[in-house]
Design an enzyme around this catalytic site. Structure first.
Site, PDB file in Angstrom:
ATOM      1  N   LYS A 266       0.864  -1.189   0.000  1.00  0.00           N
ATOM      2  CA  LYS A 266       0.000   0.000   0.000  1.00  0.00           C
ATOM      3  C   LYS A 266       0.895   1.231   0.000  1.00  0.00           C
ATOM      4  CE  LYS A 266      -3.102   2.691   3.048  1.00  0.00           C
ATOM      5  NZ  LYS A 266      -3.949   2.710   4.262  1.00  0.00           N
ATOM      6  N   ASP A 271      -2.392  10.263   3.671  1.00  0.00           N
ATOM      7  CA  ASP A 271      -3.787   9.889   3.907  1.00  0.00           C
ATOM      8  C   ASP A 271      -4.460  10.939   4.778  1.00  0.00           C
ATOM      9  OD1 ASP A 271      -6.215   8.681   4.238  1.00  0.00           O
ATOM     10  OD2 ASP A 271      -5.492   7.048   5.520  1.00  0.00           O
ATOM     11  N   LYS A 278      -9.680  13.059   8.425  1.00  0.00           N
ATOM     12  CA  LYS A 278      -9.159  12.682   9.739  1.00  0.00           C
ATOM     13  C   LYS A 278      -9.015  13.922  10.609  1.00  0.00           C
ATOM     14  CE  LYS A 278      -6.152   8.826   8.322  1.00  0.00           C
ATOM     15  NZ  LYS A 278      -6.811   7.748   9.077  1.00  0.00           N
ATOM     16  N   ASP A 348     -11.982   7.261   4.170  1.00  0.00           N
ATOM     17  CA  ASP A 348     -10.741   7.007   4.909  1.00  0.00           C
ATOM     18  C   ASP A 348     -10.370   5.521   4.877  1.00  0.00           C
ATOM     19  OD1 ASP A 348      -8.520   7.651   6.343  1.00  0.00           O
ATOM     20  OD2 ASP A 348      -9.561   7.875   8.276  1.00  0.00           O
ATOM     21  N   GLU A 350      -9.378   3.837   2.443  1.00  0.00           N
ATOM     22  CA  GLU A 350      -8.901   3.937   1.064  1.00  0.00           C
ATOM     23  C   GLU A 350      -7.860   2.876   0.732  1.00  0.00           C
ATOM     24  OE1 GLU A 350      -7.549   5.446   3.505  1.00  0.00           O
ATOM     25  OE2 GLU A 350      -5.428   5.130   3.092  1.00  0.00           O
ATOM     26  N   ARG A 352      -7.642  -0.315   1.322  1.00  0.00           N
ATOM     27  CA  ARG A 352      -8.191  -1.564   0.776  1.00  0.00           C
ATOM     28  C   ARG A 352      -8.636  -1.375  -0.670  1.00  0.00           C
ATOM     29  NH1 ARG A 352     -12.536  -1.797   5.490  1.00  0.00           N
ATOM     30  NH2 ARG A 352     -10.786  -0.744   6.502  1.00  0.00           N
TER      31      ARG A 352
HETATM   32  N1  BES Z   1      -3.960   4.664   7.034  1.00  0.00           N
HETATM   33  C1  BES Z   1      -5.044   4.401   7.899  1.00  0.00           C
HETATM   34  C2  BES Z   1      -4.725   3.399   9.000  1.00  0.00           C
HETATM   35  C3  BES Z   1      -3.678   3.782  10.004  1.00  0.00           C
HETATM   36  C4  BES Z   1      -4.057   4.217  11.258  1.00  0.00           C
HETATM   37  C5  BES Z   1      -2.336   3.642   9.738  1.00  0.00           C
HETATM   38  C6  BES Z   1      -3.103   4.523  12.202  1.00  0.00           C
HETATM   39  C7  BES Z   1      -1.373   3.952  10.682  1.00  0.00           C
HETATM   40  C8  BES Z   1      -1.767   4.393  11.922  1.00  0.00           C
HETATM   41  C9  BES Z   1      -6.220   3.837   7.089  1.00  0.00           C
HETATM   42  O1  BES Z   1      -6.322   4.290   5.781  1.00  0.00           O
HETATM   43  C10 BES Z   1      -7.458   4.250   7.783  1.00  0.00           C
HETATM   44  O2  BES Z   1      -7.726   5.417   7.832  1.00  0.00           O
HETATM   45  N2  BES Z   1      -8.197   3.293   8.322  1.00  0.00           N
HETATM   46  C11 BES Z   1      -9.386   3.558   9.013  1.00  0.00           C
HETATM   47  C12 BES Z   1     -10.422   2.557   8.555  1.00  0.00           C
HETATM   48  C13 BES Z   1     -11.810   2.890   8.991  1.00  0.00           C
HETATM   49  C14 BES Z   1     -12.311   4.144   8.283  1.00  0.00           C
HETATM   50  C15 BES Z   1     -12.699   1.716   8.676  1.00  0.00           C
HETATM   51  C16 BES Z   1      -9.110   3.409  10.494  1.00  0.00           C
HETATM   52  O3  BES Z   1      -8.320   2.557  10.873  1.00  0.00           O
HETATM   53  O4  BES Z   1      -9.666   4.184  11.282  1.00  0.00           O
HETATM   54 ZN    ZN Z   2      -4.618   4.868   4.874  1.00  0.00          ZN
HETATM   55 MN    MN Z   3      -7.377   6.100   5.619  1.00  0.00          MN
END
Ligand code: BES
Ligand code: ZN
Ligand code: MN
Length: 497
Positions: A266, A271, A278, A348, A350, A352
């Site tokens: 990835k 992000d 976020k 968010d 994204e 996947r």
């Molecule tokens: N890049 C983030 C996940 C992440 C969180 C990486 C903390 C490193 C540290 C990912 O794209 C994300 O935002 N995931 C969300 C998913 C949710 C919206 C289902 C998350 O983990 O909150």
């Molecule tokens: Zn991400």
């Molecule tokens: Mn994200």
């Protein structure tokens, strides 16, 4: 970068810093000539005075020495004899290297002793010593006007008189290559998103591929459209920076039709969360969201430099996730490369979407095994903490092979379940899937989502959201990017097929 040389303890070591690992309950073996004669009584006195215990991560420096060839000695605690793991050794040595590399060091030496690493072979310890030297002396202060860390110019790895110095030297070379690959990954992740966006990452990959003899293909937006990579393209749409997919290959197997191992990463270079923005606190470290891709690139470079006799293909999906008038929206329905339709419930989620298309591309290439790495979910960090990656798989033997590779690499990975009941959460009323589940089991529902894009190919997904990036320094590791799992991938490739 430092010169790293294995030397026999029969020769005196004349150096600025001598690093000596010490145990809690035993002295290191003799055979260190003049150093050993000086060391043994000194250690005994320090222990008797209560100044030295040898507990893990204890550091004690002795300076202004005159009766020994070293100007300074740094004692680093390992714990009890026979219980020191390779990752424990690495932490102790990295702590020592981090300590001395805050100033310029011309020549350092490190005493390796059989007793410190038993039952592991001495060559393993030498590899870790080289790796720790390379990784531990480089910080994250890439943009500081005054550097706060200094790579050690020369490091002598001192092996006991009984050891085969040339075998130790090859282990040192391997450790150096792994350390440099780890630092490459760290550097790419640590650089800010304005300096590393998809095109920049792709250029860097192409340049490294040329340097190390990897084949490299770069997919621009038009090519991604031709490949029908609608999920990845949707994520990219909100950004002014166009997406890229980079594919690097190493044809290392002697046999022309040998199977291929695909490493998929990835590469979200930033992000923001997109329209599902976020909060600042969660966004501030999101330059780390391309760590999966950077890990794949680091591992590919290491595999090339180590001349691994395997067919390896690295695929990196590179996009920036931003909100804008063109950004993909909640309620949008995307068509992924394999035809699966996805209703967007959160922009968010994204990662996947990016991986869906890249995984499906890898499957259609006909690779025989896949490992993907992604900073995919905060939920995985909640489940396993900051230092352990989650593993998710559709094939237990392949998962066991990857877990075994991680163990050999001294990196922590823990498998989570993939019961079909988790996939219930991803049902959409309007499309085949939606891109998020409920609050619960979020790292698993993310993996269940990915599973829809790997067909029957044996696949392991590593969620590295915790270990890829640390907010702060610890004595045994620098904050920022870790370069974690480069070594696991190299170990997995070594054991392939
Ligand atoms: N890049 C983030 C996940 C992440 C969180 C990486 C903390 C490193 C540290 C990912 O794209 C994300 O935002 N995931 C969300 C998913 C949710 C919206 C289902 C998350 O983990 O909150
Ligand atoms: Zn991400
Ligand atoms: Mn994200």
């Amino acid at each position: 970068m430092p010169t790293l040389t294995a030397v026999s303890s029969t020769r005196p070591v004349d150096c600025d810093w001598l690093i000596v690992p010490v145990l809690e309950d035993a002295e290191i073996d003799g055979g260190y000539g003049v150093v050993g004669e000086w060391l043994q009584p000194r250690l005994k006195r320090l222990r008797e005075a209560g100044d030295l215990t040898g507990k893990p991560l204890e550091l004690l420096d002795l300076r202004d020495l005159s009766d020994v060839p070293a100007r300074r000695v740094l004692l680093t605690g390992l714990g009890k004899a026979g219980t020191v793991s390779l990752s424990g050794l690495e932490k102790s040595l990295t702590a020592a290297i981090r300590r001395i590399s805050s100033k310029k060091v011309d020549h350092a030496a490190l005493l390796l002793s059989e007793k410190c690493v038993a039952p592991a072979p001495l060559a393993q310890a030498a590899k870790i010593a080289a790796l720790s030297t390379v990784v531990g002396s480089v910080g994250q202060g890439l943009y500081k006007s005054e550097p706060d860390r200094f790579p050690i110019q020369r490091m002598s790895i001192v092996a006991p008189a009984s050891a085969d110095v040339s075998a130790i030297q090859s282990a040192v070379e391997e450790g150096r290559i792994l350390g440099e690959a780890t630092n490459l990954t760290r550097e790419l992740v640590n650089r800010p998103p304005e300096d590393v966006y998809p095109e920049v990452f792709a250029d860097r990959a192409a340049q490294l591929a040329a340097e190390y003899g990897l084949e490299c293909e770069e997919f621009d937006e038009a090519r991604l459209r031709e490949e029908r990579m609608g999920a990845m393209l949707a994520v990219a749409r909100g950004s002014d920076r166009p997406p890229r997919m980079v594919v690097v290959r190493r044809r290392g197997a002697a046999d022309a039709d040998a199977p291929w191992l695909a490493l998929v990463g990835k590469g979200v270079t930033f992000d923001s969360g997109g329209l599902s923005l976020k909060p600042s606190d969660g966004m501030k470290t999101m330059k780390c969201d391309m760590a999966g891709a950077a890990t794949v690139l680091g591992a590919m470079v290491a595999a090339a430099r180590l001349k691994l006799p395997v067919n390896l293909i690295g695929l990196m999906g590179l996009v920036e996730n931003m909100p804008s008038g063109r950004a993909y929206k909640l309620g949008d329905v995307l068509r992924a490369r394999n035809g699966v339709t996805i209703e967007v419930h959160n922009t968010d989620a994204e990662g996947r979407l990016v991986l869906a298309d890249v995984l499906s591309y890898a499957v259609d290439l006909g690779v025989s095994r896949i490992v993907d790495l992604a900073t995919l979910t905060g939920s995985c960090v909640v489940a396993l903490g900051e230092d352990v990656a989650g593993a998710f798989a559709n094939d237990q033997p392949w998962c066991d092979a990857v877990l075994a590779a991680a163990r050999r690499a001294g990196e922590d990975v823990w498998q989570l379940p993939m019961f079909d009941s988790y996939a219930e959460q991803l049902k959409s009323d309007v499309a085949d899937l939606k891109n998020i589940g409920s609050r619960w089991g979020g790292s698993i529902t993310a993996a269940k989502f990915l599973e829809r894009f790997v067909a029957q190919t044996p696949w392991v997904h590593l969620d590295i959201a915790g270990p890829a990036f640390a907010e702060s320094n610890k004595p045994h590791r620098e904050g920022g990017a870790s370069g974690a799992y480069v070594r696991t991938l190299v170990e997995a490739a070594k054991a392939f097929p």
